[in-house]
Design a protein around this motif. Structure first.
Motif, short mmCIF file in Angstrom:
data_model
loop_
_atom_site.label_atom_id
_atom_site.label_comp_id
_atom_site.label_asym_id
_atom_site.label_seq_id
_atom_site.Cartn_x
_atom_site.Cartn_y
_atom_site.Cartn_z
N SER A 155 86.31 19.76 5.15
CA SER A 155 85.86 20.64 6.23
C SER A 155 84.79 19.93 7.04
O SER A 155 84.16 18.96 6.59
CB SER A 155 85.29 21.94 5.65
OG SER A 155 84.09 21.68 4.94
N GLU A 156 84.54 20.43 8.24
CA GLU A 156 83.49 19.85 9.07
C GLU A 156 82.14 19.99 8.40
O GLU A 156 81.29 19.10 8.48
CB GLU A 156 83.48 20.54 10.44
CG GLU A 156 82.42 20.02 11.40
CD GLU A 156 82.47 18.51 11.60
OE1 GLU A 156 81.40 17.88 11.63
OE2 GLU A 156 83.59 17.96 11.70
N ARG A 157 81.95 21.08 7.70
CA ARG A 157 80.70 21.29 6.97
C ARG A 157 80.50 20.22 5.89
O ARG A 157 79.42 19.64 5.77
CB ARG A 157 80.72 22.68 6.34
CG ARG A 157 79.49 23.01 5.51
CD ARG A 157 79.62 24.40 4.95
NE ARG A 157 78.48 24.72 4.10
CZ ARG A 157 77.92 25.89 4.03
NH1 ARG A 157 78.36 26.87 4.79
NH2 ARG A 157 76.91 26.12 3.22
N ASP A 186 91.80 16.82 8.69
CA ASP A 186 91.15 16.25 7.50
C ASP A 186 91.20 14.72 7.58
O ASP A 186 90.20 14.04 7.28
CB ASP A 186 91.87 16.71 6.23
CG ASP A 186 91.83 18.22 6.05
OD1 ASP A 186 90.73 18.78 6.07
OD2 ASP A 186 92.90 18.82 5.88
N SER A 331 84.61 34.96 0.40
CA SER A 331 84.74 34.97 1.85
C SER A 331 83.76 35.92 2.54
O SER A 331 83.54 35.82 3.75
CB SER A 331 86.17 35.36 2.24
OG SER A 331 86.52 36.63 1.71
N ASP A 334 78.75 33.00 1.58
CA ASP A 334 78.93 31.66 2.15
C ASP A 334 79.47 30.68 1.10
O ASP A 334 78.80 29.76 0.67
CB ASP A 334 77.58 31.16 2.71
CG ASP A 334 77.76 29.86 3.50
OD1 ASP A 334 78.89 29.58 3.93
OD2 ASP A 334 76.76 29.13 3.67
N GLY A 336 83.12 29.85 1.45
CA GLY A 336 84.19 29.16 2.16
C GLY A 336 85.58 29.62 1.81
O GLY A 336 86.57 29.04 2.23
N SER A 355 84.14 33.97 5.89
CA SER A 355 83.76 32.63 5.43
C SER A 355 84.99 31.94 4.84
O SER A 355 85.36 32.17 3.69
CB SER A 355 82.65 32.71 4.39
OG SER A 355 82.31 31.42 3.91
N TYR A 357 85.85 28.31 5.56
CA TYR A 357 85.89 26.91 5.96
C TYR A 357 86.61 26.01 4.95
O TYR A 357 87.10 24.95 5.31
CB TYR A 357 84.48 26.38 6.25
CG TYR A 357 83.45 26.60 5.17
CD1 TYR A 357 83.35 25.77 4.07
CD2 TYR A 357 82.53 27.65 5.28
CE1 TYR A 357 82.40 25.97 3.08
CE2 TYR A 357 81.57 27.87 4.30
CZ TYR A 357 81.50 27.02 3.21
OH TYR A 357 80.54 27.23 2.24
N ASN A 358 86.70 26.42 3.70
CA ASN A 358 87.43 25.61 2.72
C ASN A 358 88.94 25.80 2.81
O ASN A 358 89.70 25.00 2.24
CB ASN A 358 86.97 25.94 1.29
CG ASN A 358 85.63 25.32 0.96
OD1 ASN A 358 85.30 24.25 1.44
ND2 ASN A 358 84.84 26.01 0.17
N ALA A 360 90.49 26.61 6.00
CA ALA A 360 90.57 26.87 7.44
C ALA A 360 92.01 26.86 7.94
O ALA A 360 92.43 27.75 8.69
CB ALA A 360 89.72 25.85 8.20
N ARG A 364 94.23 30.03 9.08
CA ARG A 364 94.69 30.05 10.48
C ARG A 364 96.18 30.39 10.54
O ARG A 364 96.60 31.24 11.35
CB ARG A 364 94.43 28.70 11.14
CG ARG A 364 94.87 28.64 12.62
CD ARG A 364 94.78 27.23 13.18
NE ARG A 364 95.76 26.33 12.58
CZ ARG A 364 97.04 26.30 12.93
NH1 ARG A 364 97.52 27.13 13.84
NH2 ARG A 364 97.86 25.44 12.34
#
Length: 424
Positions: A155-157, A186, A331, A334, A336, A355, A357-358, A360, A364
């Motif tokens: 992830s970007e994080r 990724d 979720s 925080d 992910g 939440s 992000y893990n 994503a 989506r």
């Protein structure tokens, strides 16, 4: 940079061991096989190709299980499966028994890893997802052991965290022989951090390559009949919840009860993510005024039962097959998010917090298909559950969309196997 990392790790080791002792207060299993954490494992005899697969815990092991089962069939190979957690170890032994050699992963200390590699003598290390440790990769490189990262996501994080230690990250990634990553985004983050694009293959997510055999499907039907008393009662599962989420789920259940959805119409199956929280969550449910049955007690919930607490290990995947609605935890706090794919593969309508992000890309795909609803409060959760509970056609349609996403994204397992075979 790696020398500094080693110094820090050694300084932190006493705190790591204290944490083990703290956990052992409730489960002595945390102290068993502690020697394996320092590389002291039983020798492996024979001259077949040795494939070492590392999966951190239960989720990673289950994700890698189809691949592990395929590799077991290689006539000239034997498998060594490592993990970091007690629950992961229990699930490996329960699922595979004597079909593989199983140990705890050594701590990322040079001496422990040299010892482990010398005893085990692997021909390849397969790392599930992004469990990257500098000394592990350095030790494998020094001993001529190829390493491949599979089902990798970044992830970007997480990428921002790796950028803060860019020197160590670049050196670590340079020691990877290959990486099979889930998505192009990724791959781009890995390349930015220093992994050569020639070592990258975008394979997709192997967790989509999940199959439920006839026995599992029959067990799921039997479980659903048990929980619904063979009637129209619906089952709402809140899975992999963390501290702070159980309270929201219980508030939502209270609102649903106040709005007329009684226990004989809707059973909540609450499954905390971590076993050490089982007792605390049970107490929270009872203090909130709900009647509770614990799965571990072996007692079926009556039509007057509000909540079944999922306090057993290794049953969550099966439980998804007995559900009508699934909320996935990790979720609303925080964390992910957690893996939606098992519930989607069973064809269940999905609810989640924001939440994610893990997961994503998976989230989506599910959202775009209309299979996943995002909620941010107990009120929104209650509304989402009630809408699905009152509309059978909506449940069926939403679940079918989730299942379609799962089916359309299969195939990563075969592509990942190709990457591995090139290194063998």
């Amino acid at each position: 940079m790696r020398a500094l990392y080693c110094i820090i790790f050694y300084l932190l080791l006493p705190f790591v061991l204290l944490r083990v002792l703290w956990r052992a207060r409730h489960n002595r299993g945390h102290l068993k096989r502690l020697h394996e954490r320092f590389g002291y494992v039983a020798p492996i005899t024979g001259k077949r190709t040795r494939i070492w697969i590392h999966t951190v815990s239960v989720g990673e092991f289950l994700g890698a299980l189809p691949l592990i089962r395929e590799l077991i069939t290689r006539q000239d190979s034997e498998l060594i499966v490592t993990c970091m957690t007690l629950t992961g170890s229990e699930r490996i032994e329960q699922t595979l028994g004597g079909k593989v050699h199983h140990f705890y992963m050594p701590y990322d200390l040079p001496g422990a890893l040299r010892r482990f590699i010398k005893i085990v003598d692997p021909d390849l290390l397969i790392i599930m997802e992004t469990e990257l440790w500098p000394n592990t990769l350095a030790a494998c490189k020094a001993h001529g052991v190829p390493t491949v990262l599979i089902n990798a996501r970044l992830s970007e994080r997480s990428a921002r965290g790796y950028r803060r230690i860019s020197g160590l990250t670049r050196a670590m990634l340079s020691r990877l022989s290959a990486a099979a990553v889930q998505h192009r985004a990724d791959a781009e983050r890995f390349i930015e951090l220093g992994l050569a694009d020639t070592r990258l293959t975008v394979t997709g997510n192997i967790k989509f390559d999940i199959d439920f055999d006839d026995e599992q499907q029959e067990l799921a039907v039997r479980l659903k009949n048990e929980w619904s008393n063979s009637g129209p009662r619906l089952v709402w599962i809140a899975a992999s919840t963390h501290s702070g989420e159980d309270e929201v789920v219980l508030q939502a259940l209270r609102q649903l009860r106040d709005q007329g959805l009684q226990p004989e119409q809707l059973l909540l199956v609450l499954i905390p993510r971590h076993p050490e929280r089982f007792d605390a969550v049970a107490s929270l449910c009872e203090k909130s005024g709900f009647s509770l049955v614990r799965r571990s007690a072996g007692e079926a919930p009556s039509l007057a039962t509000d909540i079944l607490l999922g306090d057993t290990m290794g049953e969550q995947q099966l439980m998804f097959g007995a559900a009508d609605i699934v909320f996935m935890g990790g979720s609303l706090v925080d964390v992910g998010g957690h893996n939606f794919i098992e519930a989607a593969a069973w064809g269940q309508p999905l609810i989640s917090g924001p939440s994610l992000y893990n997961f994503a890309e998976v989230s989506r795909l599910l959202r775009e298909a209309g299979a996943l609803e995002i909620v941010e409060s107990a009120q929104q959760m209650a509304t989402a559950v009630q809408r699905l509970a009152e509309d059978e056609d909506l449940r069926s349609l939403t679940g079918a969309k989730a299942q379609e996403v799962a089916e359309e994204n299969r195939g990563a397992l075969a592509r990942t196997r190709e990457v591995i075979e090139k290194l063998l």
